[in-house]
Design a protein around this motif. Structure first.
Motif, short mmCIF file in Angstrom:
data_model
loop_
_atom_site.label_atom_id
_atom_site.label_comp_id
_atom_site.label_asym_id
_atom_site.label_seq_id
_atom_site.Cartn_x
_atom_site.Cartn_y
_atom_site.Cartn_z
N ARG A 4 0.85 -1.19 0.00
CA ARG A 4 0.00 0.00 0.00
C ARG A 4 0.89 1.25 0.00
O ARG A 4 0.66 2.20 -0.75
CB ARG A 4 -0.90 0.00 1.24
CG ARG A 4 -1.93 1.13 1.23
CD ARG A 4 -2.48 1.38 2.62
NE ARG A 4 -1.48 2.02 3.45
CZ ARG A 4 -1.07 1.54 4.62
NH1 ARG A 4 -1.54 0.42 5.10
NH2 ARG A 4 -0.16 2.20 5.31
N ILE A 5 1.93 1.21 0.81
CA ILE A 5 2.82 2.36 0.91
C ILE A 5 3.58 2.56 -0.41
O ILE A 5 3.70 3.68 -0.91
CB ILE A 5 3.77 2.21 2.11
CG1 ILE A 5 2.93 2.31 3.38
CG2 ILE A 5 4.88 3.24 2.08
CD1 ILE A 5 3.70 2.15 4.66
N ALA A 8 1.27 4.08 -2.81
CA ALA A 8 1.03 5.50 -2.50
C ALA A 8 2.17 6.36 -3.06
O ALA A 8 1.93 7.43 -3.63
CB ALA A 8 0.91 5.70 -0.99
N LEU A 9 3.39 5.88 -2.89
CA LEU A 9 4.54 6.66 -3.38
C LEU A 9 4.57 6.69 -4.91
O LEU A 9 4.93 7.71 -5.51
CB LEU A 9 5.84 6.07 -2.82
CG LEU A 9 6.00 6.18 -1.30
CD1 LEU A 9 7.20 5.36 -0.81
CD2 LEU A 9 6.15 7.62 -0.87
N ASN A 89 9.98 17.34 -0.09
CA ASN A 89 9.04 16.34 0.39
C ASN A 89 9.72 15.26 1.21
O ASN A 89 9.06 14.47 1.88
CB ASN A 89 8.34 15.70 -0.82
CG ASN A 89 7.14 14.88 -0.41
OD1 ASN A 89 6.43 15.26 0.52
ND2 ASN A 89 6.92 13.75 -1.06
N LEU A 91 11.32 15.22 3.95
CA LEU A 91 11.05 15.23 5.38
C LEU A 91 9.69 14.59 5.69
O LEU A 91 9.57 13.79 6.61
CB LEU A 91 11.08 16.68 5.89
CG LEU A 91 11.39 16.80 7.37
CD1 LEU A 91 12.78 16.32 7.65
CD2 LEU A 91 11.23 18.24 7.81
N ASN A 92 8.70 14.94 4.86
CA ASN A 92 7.37 14.34 5.07
C ASN A 92 7.44 12.83 4.97
O ASN A 92 6.74 12.12 5.69
CB ASN A 92 6.38 14.85 4.01
CG ASN A 92 6.12 16.34 4.17
OD1 ASN A 92 5.90 16.81 5.28
ND2 ASN A 92 6.15 17.07 3.07
N ILE A 93 8.28 12.35 4.06
CA ILE A 93 8.38 10.90 3.87
C ILE A 93 9.16 10.26 5.00
O ILE A 93 8.79 9.23 5.52
CB ILE A 93 9.00 10.60 2.50
CG1 ILE A 93 7.96 10.98 1.44
CG2 ILE A 93 9.39 9.14 2.37
CD1 ILE A 93 8.40 10.82 0.03
N PHE A 94 10.23 10.93 5.43
CA PHE A 94 11.03 10.36 6.51
C PHE A 94 10.31 10.35 7.85
O PHE A 94 10.65 9.57 8.72
CB PHE A 94 12.37 11.10 6.64
CG PHE A 94 13.35 10.75 5.55
CD1 PHE A 94 13.60 9.42 5.23
CD2 PHE A 94 14.01 11.73 4.86
CE1 PHE A 94 14.49 9.09 4.23
CE2 PHE A 94 14.92 11.42 3.86
CZ PHE A 94 15.16 10.09 3.54
N VAL A 95 9.33 11.24 8.03
CA VAL A 95 8.58 11.19 9.30
C VAL A 95 7.31 10.36 9.15
O VAL A 95 6.54 10.24 10.09
CB VAL A 95 8.23 12.59 9.86
CG1 VAL A 95 9.47 13.40 10.10
CG2 VAL A 95 7.26 13.32 8.95
N ALA A 96 7.10 9.79 7.97
CA ALA A 96 5.98 8.88 7.78
C ALA A 96 6.50 7.44 7.93
O ALA A 96 7.70 7.21 7.81
CB ALA A 96 5.37 9.10 6.39
N PRO A 97 5.60 6.50 8.19
CA PRO A 97 6.06 5.12 8.41
C PRO A 97 6.48 4.43 7.11
O PRO A 97 5.92 3.40 6.74
CB PRO A 97 4.84 4.45 9.05
CG PRO A 97 3.68 5.24 8.59
CD PRO A 97 4.16 6.64 8.42
N VAL A 98 7.44 5.01 6.42
CA VAL A 98 7.90 4.46 5.14
C VAL A 98 9.27 3.82 5.35
O VAL A 98 10.20 4.48 5.78
CB VAL A 98 8.00 5.58 4.08
CG1 VAL A 98 8.56 5.03 2.78
CG2 VAL A 98 6.65 6.22 3.86
N ARG A 99 9.36 2.53 5.06
CA ARG A 99 10.65 1.85 5.17
C ARG A 99 11.51 2.20 3.96
O ARG A 99 10.98 2.45 2.87
CB ARG A 99 10.47 0.34 5.22
CG ARG A 99 9.85 -0.15 6.50
CD ARG A 99 9.70 -1.67 6.50
NE ARG A 99 9.07 -2.11 7.72
CZ ARG A 99 7.76 -2.08 7.93
NH1 ARG A 99 6.94 -1.65 6.98
NH2 ARG A 99 7.26 -2.48 9.08
N THR A 260 17.74 16.70 7.83
CA THR A 260 16.73 17.76 7.82
C THR A 260 17.23 18.96 7.02
O THR A 260 16.45 19.62 6.35
CB THR A 260 16.40 18.21 9.25
OG1 THR A 260 17.62 18.49 9.91
CG2 THR A 260 15.67 17.11 9.98
#
Ligand code: ATP
Ligand code: MG
Lengths: 265, 260
Positions: A4-5, A8-9, A89, A91-99, A260
């Motif tokens: 799913r992830i 989404a990407l 973007n 940062l948004n991805i790194f703080v999301a549960p994306v492996r 960051t």
């Protein structure tokens, strides 16, 4: 790995391509220019030389198309990453549960889609313009295609790791990395045509047995298993090392506290 | 007067968190606990270490030493699980500028696995009064509009832990007030634990249950905004802030010299 992830990407990139047609133009334009220039050169050479060059156009355009597969796969990974850098973007991805594996897989898939588009366009134009039917290249070429794509992914991860390590100043590596190796992987000539000292270097890259194998398949019409296995073996090594390099650089960037900075610049 | 110990579940805990950059300590043995349903403000001058703290807590920056736990789990080893239950927004990040607002939000809704994403996005956009922005290009939004879109993203997964780095920077007083109220409302309804930084004392007083004053990476004050003002010779939080920012080190031991 959560599909799913990954989807989404990938969806983010589909939105991107659908919103900015310029990106599609780039996907279609450069391969077309290459094809037309080299196609015409080949026609010229054929007209002005003897029988020996009969199969030349086949080899040359075949090599062109295969090289583009490698380049597009590498670009799929590197440019997808850069898109996230450019749009801040990451940062948004790194703080999301994306492996990391999910992130990379999505870029692999984007690479695959880019290849698909490029291939369709190039095979159509080479068929119309030069009566070169890519499908006459035999089904045996498909495993070589796949290996080339995988090597492209590995190169993409290496480019990305270098950009992550050296910052945005190294951005042009996204386009340059494949061309660093182009002279030694025997895209347009055989290993035996190279200076003998450089021949061992050629065999360090999976692309070499792929292009050699491709020529053999096209010449003899039979499968060149040895080339395929060598390519696949080298690919496993490259994919592993490139993945490891990416993760290592990512952790280094975290350690230095530069992630960051990189993501918000 | 020490406040009674908080008996609520600890959502986030830092123990002796230290982060050095080239030998300079941006955070120096920083310890704190954040409880369920609590809003904790991080205050301090520019460069005090607030963003560094948040980045460590998000796993974006590795601490030089110290321990970090979220939901009772060590942060590094459980990053993905923890991030699934958390979210982050800052005035300094943005969603991809070349996508439409709804496209960006759909992507993140899918990343977080939000059930019924369309409905969720519509609800949150309405709550933040930005429903009309749905079809706009993200990069063309004003700073304040973009901040609110970021907040929608931050609320998408119903986070139990939310980190907001200067969420009201660049908002006009009217919108800032609305944003504070929305954050407070959602936070109360869902008992979210929030770590909040801001340079706006009004923000801090209205939103935060408790604040920590950082100075050069160290805690120099801690308590409710009212307590901190009461313990000092100043009569408002802004004056306390200025004093600490200017002579933070002199005030390193606040309890002794503070007038009660
Ligand atoms: N990657 C880095 N490399 C070197 N120094 C850094 C890095 N990141 C932060 N610092 C330093 O650490 C200190 C704390 O910075 P930080 O960004 O945490 O401050 P802040 O409290 O968020 O300030 P502001 O209110 O300005 O946002 C500063 O002195 C800063 O220069
Ligand atoms: Mg900051």
């Amino acid at each position: 790995m959560n599909f799913r992830i990954v989807s989404a990407l990938v969806m983010r990139h589909l939105f991107l391509y659908s919103r900015t047609p310029m990106r599609m133009v780039e996907l279609v334009f450069w391969p077309l220019v290459d094809l037309v220039v080299w196609g015409n050169v080949t026609v010229f050479i054929q007209k002005n030389s003897d029988e020996k060059f009969g199969g030349f156009i086949l080899f040359f355009l075949g090599a062109m198309i295969l090289w583009d597969i490698l380049f597009r796969a590498q670009q799929g990974v590197a440019i997808s990453f850069l898109e996230d850098v450019w749009t801040r973007n990451l940062l948004n991805i790194f703080v999301a549960p994306v492996r990391t594996a999910e992130y990379l897989s999505s870029t692999f898939f984007v690479g695959f889609l880019r290849i698909l588009i490029t291939c369709v366009v190039m095979s159509f134009v080479s068929w119309i313009g030069y009566s070169f039917n890519i499908f006459q290249l035999q089904w045996w070429l498909v495993p070589f295609f796949l290996n080339l794509m995988v090597f492209g992914w590995a190169l993409g991860m290496i480019s990305t790791a270098l950009i992550l390590r050296w910052g945005q100043a190294a951005e042009s590596l996204a386009w340059a990395v494949p061309f660093f190796i182009q002279p030694v992987v025997c895209v347009f000539y055989r290993v035996e045509d190279m200076p003998s000292w450089s021949q061992p270097i050629a065999w360090l890259f999976p692309a070499t047995p792929i292009f050699e194998g491709m020529r053999e398949v096209m010449k003899t019409g039979t499968m060149s298993w040895s080339h395929l296995w060598v390519a696949a073996g080298l690919n496993v090594i490259y994919l592993t090392l490139a993945g490891w390099l990416f993760v290592w650089v990512l952790n280094l960037t975290r350690k230095r506290g530069l992630l960051t900075k990189f993501a918000t610049q | 007067m020490p406040s009674p110990p908080d008996t609520r579940e600890v959502i986030l805990e830092a123990r002796d968190l230290t982060r050095e950059f080239d030998g300079v300590k941006a955070l120096d043995k920083f310890s704190f606990k954040l409880h369920r349903g609590e809003v904790l403000g991080l205050l301090g001058a520019n460069g005090a270490g607030k963003t560094t703290a948040m980045n460590c807590l998000l796993g974006l920056t590795l601490p030089t030493s110290g321990e970090l736990n979220a939901f009772g789990l060590p942060l590094q080893a459980n990053r993905i699980q923890i991030l699934q239950r958390s979210n982050f927004s800052s005035a300094y990040t943005a969603l991809p500028g070349n996508l439409l607002v709804w496209q960006n939000l759909s992507v993140f809704a899918r990343i977080y696995g939000v059930p019924n994403p369309k409905k969720k996005i519509a609800e949150l956009m309405e709550l933040l009064e930005i429903s009309h922005l749905s079809k706009r290009v993200t990069g063309q939004l004003s700073a304040g509009e973009s901040t609110r879109v970021n907040l929608v993203k931050a609320f998408l997964n119903d986070p139990e832990l939310l980190m907001l780095d200067e969420p009201t920077a660049s908002l006009d007083p009217d919108i800032a007030d609305k944003v504070r109220k929305v954050v407070r409302k959602v936070q109360r309804e869902r008992s979210i634990a929030i770590l909040y930084t801001s340079h706006n004392m009004r923000d801090i007083e209205e939103v935060c249950d408790r604040v920590i004053f950082l100075h050069k990476g160290k805690i120099v004050r801690e308590g409710t905004p009212a307590d901190i003002v009461a313990q000092s010779s100043s009569d408002n939080l802004e004056d306390v802030f200025i004093k600490i920012a200017r002579d933070g080190e002199i005030l390193d031991e606040p309890k002794k010299d503070s007038a009660v």
